[in-house]
Design an enzyme around this catalytic site. Structure first.
Site: not given
Length: 351
Positions: A142, A187, A219, A243, A247
């Site tokens: 970001y 990851k 994942d 992020d 959610d």
């Protein structure tokens, strides 16, 4: 206690839910004899429209001069539907996080027994789930170098050792206060930045021998959060993964309108609901104010006003048990309550 609180309603449903959050805080001040002052600032699309900047310098000064920031949401269809817009509401949110040094986003995830049926997940999977996701907030893709032309685009996922160490420290310390279980999500099998995260976490483990630390690829974590949410106590992860993951956790609570958060770091702490601005519902008295109200509770608890925070939580629980709920979580055939009615019921309960 005396507090100066910067109020940033933002866009869409933001002003409506903020009105309820402030009303609850004013009720607390009246009941417990506190002195809370509130000053409003511009942010997001409303700030662009007014002064051409999604996080104006005047808003930043207000935040820096305040004891805490209560923020709602930014985002507008006007900008969502224009990919060529030179400045966007969300840019203001990123700028605010960066300038205030808000590197640690704390998002609690917990269930309400009376709302288990609202989750798409089975009751037996989610009942009793109670964990925290700690998201690094000022680094990664970001904020990394970006490029885009008609044929190529890239975002740079960059992290430095100090950035990783300070957010991992927050994760370990929260784990020490809870069930002493920390899950580091990365990851590392693919990304170099994740391998550095894992390396540093391994180096820090001996400093917290009481904490059981495990590691999980994003994942796998995304799947386990939905299939084994009770496994987790504290999750710590980088910006983009956090992020998405936070959610996803709305599937556990049954609605994003129930999830508060805090963002902590170098300067003024900020408290906000995790949901967006839902511009389609703006002005319709439909938005759930509970996440905003619980964010106010987190603000009070941050300043050690635990009794006050507990009263807000008790009032929210009572409203849900009494089926005083906005439409997205109301029981079938239940009475209609809008944003204002839910907020007023909670205020009346506390007083």
């Amino acid at each position: 206690m005396k507090l100066k609180i910067a109020i940033l309603p933002g866009d869409g449903i933001g002003p409506e839910i903020m009105q309820q959050g402030v009303a609850v805080m004013k009720a607390i001040a009246s009941k417990f004899g506190h002195d809370f002052s509130f000053e409003e600032g511009l942010v997001g699309a409303s700030a662009i429209d007014a002064v051409g900047d999604p996080y104006p310098e005047a808003t930043h000064r207000l935040c820096m001069e305040s004891d805490a920031v209560l923020f709602a949401a930014v985002g507008s269809l006007k900008y969502d539907n224009d990919p060529t817009a030179p400045v966007r509401p969300e840019t203001g949110l990123l700028a605010m996080r960066k300038k205030l040094g808000l590197f640690a986003n704390i998002r609690p995830v917990a269930t309400f027994d009376c709302l288990l049926h609202k989750s798409p997940l089975k009751d037996e999977l989610i009942k009793g789930a109670d964990f925290i996701v700690i998201r690094e907030l000022t680094g990664g893709m970001y904020f990394g170098e970006k490029y885009q032309d008609n044929d190529k685009a890239y975002d740079t996922d960059i992290y430095t050792r100090p950035e990783i160490e300070r957010i991992l420290k927050v994760g370990f310390e929260y784990a020490m206060k809870r069930k002493k279980h920390l899950t580091v999500v990365d990851k590392a099998n693919v990304l170099a930045s994740s391998r550095l995260w894992r390396q540093i976490a391994k180096e820090m483990e001996p400093q917290y021998p009481e904490v059981a630390t495990d590691y999980m690829f994003i994942d796998n974590a995304s799947m386990r959060v939905l299939t084994e949410p009770r496994f987790f106590d504290v999750i710590v992860t980088e910006n983009t993964f956090g992020d998405i993951l936070t959610d996803e956790t709305s599937c556990i609570t049954g609605s994003m309108g129930l999830q508060p958060s805090s963002s902590l770091g170098l300067h003024t702490p900020l408290f906000e609901p995790v949901h967006g601005s839902w511009p389609q519902a703006a002005g319709q008295n439909l938005a759930n104010p509970v996440a905003q109200i619980l964010s106010a509770a987190m603000l009070l608890e941050h300043f050690e006003m635990k009794e006050e925070g507990a009263l807000i939580r008790k009032a929210v629980d009572a409203s849900l048990d009494a089926n005083v709920r906005t439409p997205e979580i109301q029981v079938e055939g239940g009475a209609h309550y809008g944003t204002r009615e839910v907020g007023q019921w909670i205020v009346d309960y506390m007083l």
